[in-house]
Design an enzyme around this catalytic site. Structure first.
Site, PDB file in Angstrom:
ATOM      1  N   CYS A 107      27.556 -29.049  68.915  1.00 10.13           N
ATOM      2  CA  CYS A 107      26.492 -30.007  68.628  1.00 10.13           C
ATOM      3  C   CYS A 107      25.224 -29.275  68.170  1.00 10.13           C
ATOM      4  O   CYS A 107      25.216 -28.740  67.069  1.00 10.13           O
ATOM      5  CB  CYS A 107      26.266 -30.926  69.821  1.00 10.13           C
ATOM      6  SG  CYS A 107      25.601 -32.512  69.298  1.00 10.13           S
TER       7      CYS A 107
ATOM      8  N   HIS B 260      31.644 -33.000  70.842  1.00 13.45           N
ATOM      9  CA  HIS B 260      31.733 -32.276  72.122  1.00 13.45           C
ATOM     10  C   HIS B 260      33.195 -32.150  72.567  1.00 13.45           C
ATOM     11  O   HIS B 260      33.688 -33.021  73.287  1.00 13.45           O
ATOM     12  CB  HIS B 260      30.950 -33.028  73.194  1.00 13.45           C
ATOM     13  CG  HIS B 260      29.484 -33.033  72.961  1.00 13.45           C
ATOM     14  ND1 HIS B 260      28.628 -32.148  73.576  1.00 13.45           N
ATOM     15  CD2 HIS B 260      28.726 -33.799  72.151  1.00 13.45           C
ATOM     16  CE1 HIS B 260      27.396 -32.382  73.161  1.00 13.45           C
ATOM     17  NE2 HIS B 260      27.434 -33.375  72.293  1.00 13.45           N
TER      18      HIS B 260
ATOM     19  N   GLU C  50      34.308 -30.329  74.747  1.00  9.53           N
ATOM     20  CA  GLU C  50      34.372 -30.083  76.194  1.00  9.53           C
ATOM     21  C   GLU C  50      34.588 -31.357  77.014  1.00  9.53           C
ATOM     22  O   GLU C  50      35.032 -31.286  78.153  1.00  9.53           O
ATOM     23  CB  GLU C  50      33.105 -29.341  76.668  1.00  9.53           C
ATOM     24  CG  GLU C  50      31.813 -30.153  76.709  1.00  9.53           C
ATOM     25  CD  GLU C  50      31.075 -30.211  75.376  1.00  9.53           C
ATOM     26  OE1 GLU C  50      31.696 -29.956  74.329  1.00  9.53           O
ATOM     27  OE2 GLU C  50      29.866 -30.519  75.389  1.00  9.53           O
TER      28      GLU C  50
HETATM   29  N1  GLN Z   1      19.540 -32.593  69.433  1.00  9.50           N
HETATM   30  C1  GLN Z   1      20.639 -32.660  68.520  1.00  9.50           C
HETATM   31  C2  GLN Z   1      20.823 -34.052  67.942  1.00  9.50           C
HETATM   32  O1  GLN Z   1      20.355 -35.011  68.484  1.00  9.50           O
HETATM   33  C3  GLN Z   1      21.921 -32.174  69.180  1.00  9.50           C
HETATM   34  C4  GLN Z   1      22.379 -33.016  70.314  1.00  9.50           C
HETATM   35  C5  GLN Z   1      23.384 -32.327  71.208  1.00  9.50           C
HETATM   36  O2  GLN Z   1      23.505 -31.096  71.198  1.00  9.50           O
HETATM   37  N2  GLN Z   1      24.089 -33.095  72.020  1.00  9.50           N
HETATM   38  O3  GLN Z   1      21.469 -34.207  66.936  1.00  9.50           O
END
Ligand code: GLN
Length: 539
Positions: A384, A510, A512
């Site tokens: 992310c 994600h 994970e």
């Molecule tokens: N802050 C980033 C976004 O909103 C990544 C979010 C995250 O890592 N879950 O896109």
């Protein structure tokens, strides 16, 4: 089976005793008996969901396939049981009150005084029974967050007391988890806190059926008898939960203590088969007897609290078990990383992960970590925000755009290589407004990521507002950068990788959140394998 059975798990004496793990363990043993089970968590705080909570306060925010932002215990439930949970599996006091107050504003209570009892407790009961009413489950386990005696937990305790009254004792079961502290000065295990905690439950009309006692030392017969006598619990329903080296051993210990047998006897479910814990035992043995070790540098900004990255750490351990490899995770604070110390901090790592996150604190440290992994050919997984940092680093260093950035960090950057998603523009409320839950992704054949997944069509969970800016894609792809996973509906870049690097992958989702003990996630398996190869080279 005619009706759903309900098991309620409460905690006493102290928090952090591993209620979620004991609950997951009991659920797993019942599942292995052929019962269909699910677990629900009731959280006694006023946030509508934990999505707006700082990970320092509450650990990681877990995300379900259907896009609910939930307590991290749901991650344990899914990892242990290999099932998907949903919005209905996590209820907070905030959500309950929001629902009741909305109803009151609509006039649905027809002029009645709206009160904690019965209106809040009725809504709690409805949420618990909702899972049972779906007719999908033989057993619903409901874990009540917090510790009995807390003011916040009272409506929950009252609600489950009423459920027991209504459904009867063969349809409901109360399991209470407490701590039996060991006093090293006198060499004694102390049961008094447990007795007091059970008294508090009794004052609220609940007699626990089973007590699980968390202890550092084994409980002897005398202690078990004493607890049984003073707490009104059958002798064999006093169960010990001793500290273990891996949480995945707890189901095996609970089986040895016959927790599941007592539960099925009390719930009149004796017809079920004996649980086959063979494959599970094999994984635990792989975890406990590793043949190699690797070090993974996890770069993030909430590293003081490993709960903040719970799912990543667990996913690495699942993948490590596949290869009998112990994965040692070194958490590195991104704010501590500078140009001068980056190589010192990261040189011994066999693989580097840049973690998810929000806001610009520590962001340049993350970019430096990416750069180090890329230039030193160290396996790299960006998750992310970690992928977004990889994109920024590449733009700055390879494409020669020194001011490239994400508009989350620098709204006026001349090169917004990461930008706000179209549907996010205009959203101002913070709670539950991100791109959340599972979305499809098409993987390009012949890429590293295809080698990991071995299929072209996947579904992964998201939690973000920003995305790769496709206006730059052509320029990136001229330079050994591949957008190897694309959302088939929106064309969003969900996965990127580099051609001229042994293993450099960034994912906007994600992975994970969907790794389980029995089915480790393919990306983590592939990443751990690449890092193991790196470790051989380093020796
Ligand atoms: N802050 C980033 C976004 O909103 C990544 C979010 C995250 O890592 N879950 O896109």
């Amino acid at each position: 089976m005619s009706s759903t059975k309900y098991i309620f798990i409460t905690g006493g004496v102290a928090s952090s005793l591993g209620k979620g793990i004991v609950t997951s363990s009991l659920a797993l043993l019942l599942q292995e008996r052929g019962l269909s089970v699910t677990i629900q968590k009731l959280d006694p705080y006023l946030n509508v969901d934990p999505g707006t909570l700082n990970p320092y306060e509450h650990g990681e925010c877990y995300v379900t396939e259907d896009g609910a932002e939930t307590d991290l215990d749901l991650g344990h439930y899914e990892r242990f049981l290999g099932i998907n949970t949903s919005q209905a599996n996590n209820v907070t006091t905030g959500r309950i009150y929001q629902f009741v107050i909305d109803k009151e504003r609509k006039g649905d209570y027809l002029g009645k005084t709206v009160q904690i009892i019965p209106h809040i407790t009725d809504e709690i009961k409805r949420r618990i029974m909702l899972l049972g009413k779906s007719k999908k489950y033989d057993v619903v386990l409901t874990e009540i967050g917090g510790t009995v005696g807390d003011i916040e937990s009272l409506p929950y305790i009252e609600a489950v007391r009423q459920i027991k009254f209504e459904l009867g004792s063969t349809n409901t079961l109360f399991v209470h988890l407490t701590l039996v502290p060991y006093l090293s000065a006198t060499g004694e295990l102390k049961t008094k806190p447990t007795q007091h905690s059970v008294k508090v439950l009794l004052e609220n009309g609940i007699q626990p059926d089973i007590l699980v006692l968390r202890a550092e030392k084994h409980l002897n017969r005398g202690i078990r008898k004493k607890v049984a006598l003073f707490c009104n619990v059958e002798y064999d329903a006093v169960i010990e939960s001793i500290d273990v080296s891996t949480i995945y051993e707890v189901p095996l210990l609970m089986q040895k203590e016959k927790l599941d047998q007592i539960a099925i006897r009390k719930l009149d479910l004796q017809e079920t088969k004996a649980p086959d814990m063979g494959p599970w035992t094999e994984v635990v043995s792989r975890l406990k007897n590793p043949e190699s070790t690797i070090q993974i540098g996890l770069v993030g900004k909430y590293v003081e609290l490993t709960d903040s990255y719970k799912s990543i750490i667990e996913s690495l351990s699942h993948a490590g078990a596949t290869y009998k490899c112990k994965v040692k995770v070194n958490c590195i604070h991104s704010e501590d990383i500078s140009k001068d110390n980056v190589s010192e901090l990261l040189k011994d790592q066999h693989g580097i992960i840049v973690a998810p996150g929000f806001g610009d604190r520590g962001i340049e440290g993350k970019v430096l970590a990416v750069s180090y992994a890329r230039k030193q050919n160290i396996p790299f997984l960006g998750i992310c925000l970690g992928m977004q940092c990889a994109v920024v680093e590449f733009a700055r260093d390879v494409l020669g755009l020194p001011k490239a950035h994400s508009t989350e960090m620098k709204p006026r950057t001349p090169d917004p290589v990461i930008d706000l998603m179209e549907e996010q523009k205009g959203i101002t409320a913070k709670g539950g407004t991100m791109r959340l839950g599972a979305y499809p992704c098409t993987i390009i054949k012949g890429t590293k990521v295809y080698k990991a997944y071995r299929k072209t069509s996947i579904k992964e969970r998201h939690r973000h507002r920003y995305e790769f800016n496709n206006e730059y894609l052509e320029e990136f792809e001229k330079n050994n950068f591949i957008a190897s996973g694309i959302n088939p509906d929106s064309q969003l870049v969900e996965i990127m990788e580099l051609k001229n690097h042994p293993w450099f992958i960034g994912v906007q989702f994600h992975p994970e959140y969907s790794s389980t003990v029995m089915k480790p996630h393919p990306l983590f398996i592939s990443f751990v394998k690449a890092s193991m190869d790196e470790s051989v080279e380093k020796i």
